[in-house]
Design an enzyme around this catalytic site. Structure first.
Site, PDB file in Angstrom:
ATOM      1  N   HIS A  95       0.836  -1.204   0.000  1.00  0.00           N
ATOM      2  CA  HIS A  95       0.000   0.000   0.000  1.00  0.00           C
ATOM      3  C   HIS A  95       0.875   1.261   0.000  1.00  0.00           C
ATOM      4  O   HIS A  95       0.566   2.247  -0.673  1.00  0.00           O
ATOM      5  CB  HIS A  95      -0.891   0.049   1.243  1.00  0.00           C
ATOM      6  CG  HIS A  95      -1.907  -1.042   1.320  1.00  0.00           C
ATOM      7  ND1 HIS A  95      -1.797  -2.102   2.189  1.00  0.00           N
ATOM      8  CD2 HIS A  95      -3.057  -1.231   0.636  1.00  0.00           C
ATOM      9  CE1 HIS A  95      -2.849  -2.889   2.045  1.00  0.00           C
ATOM     10  NE2 HIS A  95      -3.624  -2.395   1.121  1.00  0.00           N
ATOM     11  N   ASP A 104      -3.898  -6.973  -7.613  1.00  0.00           N
ATOM     12  CA  ASP A 104      -5.289  -7.282  -7.981  1.00  0.00           C
ATOM     13  C   ASP A 104      -5.475  -6.867  -9.437  1.00  0.00           C
ATOM     14  O   ASP A 104      -6.146  -5.878  -9.742  1.00  0.00           O
ATOM     15  CB  ASP A 104      -6.252  -6.523  -7.066  1.00  0.00           C
ATOM     16  CG  ASP A 104      -6.083  -6.951  -5.622  1.00  0.00           C
ATOM     17  OD1 ASP A 104      -6.491  -8.054  -5.290  1.00  0.00           O
ATOM     18  OD2 ASP A 104      -5.508  -6.163  -4.840  1.00  0.00           O
ATOM     19  N   SER A 143      -2.828  -8.002   2.818  1.00  0.00           N
ATOM     20  CA  SER A 143      -3.309  -7.928   4.201  1.00  0.00           C
ATOM     21  C   SER A 143      -3.741  -9.306   4.686  1.00  0.00           C
ATOM     22  O   SER A 143      -3.664  -9.612   5.876  1.00  0.00           O
ATOM     23  CB  SER A 143      -4.481  -6.955   4.288  1.00  0.00           C
ATOM     24  OG  SER A 143      -4.115  -5.716   3.735  1.00  0.00           O
ATOM     25  N   ARG A 144      -4.200 -10.146   3.768  1.00  0.00           N
ATOM     26  CA  ARG A 144      -4.685 -11.478   4.171  1.00  0.00           C
ATOM     27  C   ARG A 144      -3.555 -12.463   4.462  1.00  0.00           C
ATOM     28  O   ARG A 144      -3.822 -13.547   4.980  1.00  0.00           O
ATOM     29  CB  ARG A 144      -5.631 -12.028   3.095  1.00  0.00           C
ATOM     30  CG  ARG A 144      -6.965 -11.274   3.049  1.00  0.00           C
ATOM     31  CD  ARG A 144      -7.944 -11.900   2.079  1.00  0.00           C
ATOM     32  NE  ARG A 144      -9.293 -11.368   2.247  1.00  0.00           N
ATOM     33  CZ  ARG A 144      -9.913 -10.551   1.393  1.00  0.00           C
ATOM     34  NH1 ARG A 144      -9.305 -10.147   0.303  1.00  0.00           N
ATOM     35  NH2 ARG A 144     -11.146 -10.137   1.633  1.00  0.00           N
TER      36      ARG A 144
END
Ligand code: PAF
Length: 280
Positions: free
Chosen positions: A36, A150, A186-187
Site C-alpha cells: 500500500h 489485484d 493484508s490477508r
C-alpha cells in the site's frame, strides 16, 4: 496530515485554495503494508496532493467471507500514512458511503468481470466498482493508483472509469513481494507459520508457467503444470490458474508476444485464499 470523514471535507482538504493542484487518490481497506505504501509513493509522483482512503467495503464481501474478521489496525495505518507523506486520509462511516435508502450499484458486465475472480466471487466486482465510483466521485481526484496485485480489479476499474467518463486517470503500480516471492497482502496475516513457508510456491508456479510459455510450451499445458506444482507444495483448492490477454483478460488460443499476456491465479492454503499474477 488531515483526517476527514465527510466528502465535503475531503474535497476541501484535497483542493485547498488552488484549483490547479493535481490530486491523487489511493483507495484501500486498511491493514496497510509496504505494498500500500508503494501506492502512496506512486501517487506522490503523479500528484501534488495525495489522499488515501480506508474503508472496508461491505458490498464486496459475500456472506461467510472475512468482512467481520478483516484486520482493522486504524492507529497503525494512520501512523504509516503520515510517515509515507500522505496529505489526507478519508475514513468514512458505512452510512457515508451507503446512505439510508441507497440502492444504486455499478456493474461492468461481460467476461472482464465475470470470469476468474468474478466467477468465484460473483458479488466482488460489483461491490468494488460501486465503492470505487463513489470514492472517485467524492475525491474528484485527477489520478488514482491501484496495485497490480489485484490485476483483474485494476482492469475492471480502468474499463469502468473510461465508460463512465469519470475523468480520473487510473495508474497501476507493481506488486510488492517478500524476498521469497510472496506477494504482500493484508490477508497474509491469516497464514499459520507452516502455511507462510509454503505460500511462495504460488508465485514460483506462476514464474514456472511464464518461463514454459516463453520457451514455446502450449499455454494450457504450462498452466496445468503450474497447478500440479502448487498442489504438490501443499495448496488445496485451486480456483483458477489461467493465461489471459492482459488487456481484456480474454483467453488467447495461442501464446501472445511477451508482455501482452498475464497469468492469474487464486488458490487456497488452509483457510486462506491467496491471489497473484504475473506478466507473461
Ligand atoms: O483493493 C482493495 O483494497 C479494494 O478492493 C478497494 C479497491 C479499496 C475497494 O474497496
Amino acid at each position: 496530515m488531515d483526517i476527514v470523514a465527510s466528502i465535503k471535507d475531503l474535497r476541501r482538504s484535497l483542493r485547498g485554495q488552488s484549483l490547479n493542484l493535481r490530486t491523487g487518490l489511493v483507495p484501500t481497506m486498511g491493514a496497510l503494508h509496504e505494498g500500500h505504501l508503494s501506492l502512496i509513493a506512486a501517487a506522490k509522483q503523479q500528484a501534488s496532493r495525495v489522499a488515501a482512503t480506508i474503508f472496508i467495503n461491505p458490498t464486496q464481501f459475500a456472506p461467510g467471507e472475512d468482512l467481520d474478521s478483516y484486520p482493522r489496525p486504524l492507529e497503525a495505518d494512520l501512523e504509516a500514512l503520515e510517515q509515507a507523506g500522505c496529505d489526507v486520509v478519508f475514513v468514512p462511516e458505512n452510512t457515508t458511503m451507503y446512505p439510508a435508502g441507497e440502492v444504486t450499484r455499478v456493474r461492468v458486465p461481460g467476461p472482464l468481470s465475470e470470469t476468474l475472480e468474478g466467477e468465484h466471487r460473483p458479488q466482488f466486482f460489483e461491490g468494488v466498482t460501486t465503492v470505487v465510483t463513489k470514492l472517485l466521485a467524492s475525491a474528484q481526484a485527477d489520478v488514482a493508483v491501484f496495485g497490480e496485485k489485484d490485476f483483474q480489479q485494476l482492469q475492471v476499474i480502468r474499463r469502468m472509469t473510461a465508460d463512465l467518463l469519470l475523468g480520473t486517470e487510473i495508474v497501476g503500480a507493481p506488486t510488492i513481494r517478500s524476498a521469497d516471492g510472496l506477494a504482500l497482502s493484508s490477508r497474509n496475516a491469516y497464514l499459520s507459520p507452516e502455511e507462510r513457508v509454503k505460500a511462495p510456491a504460488l508465485h514460483a508456479a506462476l514464474e514456472q508457467a511464464r518461463n514454459a510459455i516463453a520457451q514455446g510450451e502450449i499455454p494450457t499445458v504450462a498452466t496445468d503444470q503450474a497447478v500440479d506444482a502448487i498442489r504438490q507444495a501443499g495448496f488445496g483448492r485451486v480456483d483458477y490458474l489461467a493465461y489471459r490477454a492482459a488487456s481484456d483478460l480474454s483467453a488467447p488460443t495461442a501464446a501472445l508476444p511477451a508482455g501482452q499476456g498475464r497469468i492469474l491465479a487464486a488458490a487456497w492454503l488452509g483457510q486462506t485464499r491467496l491471489i497473484d499474477n504475473i506478466s507473461a
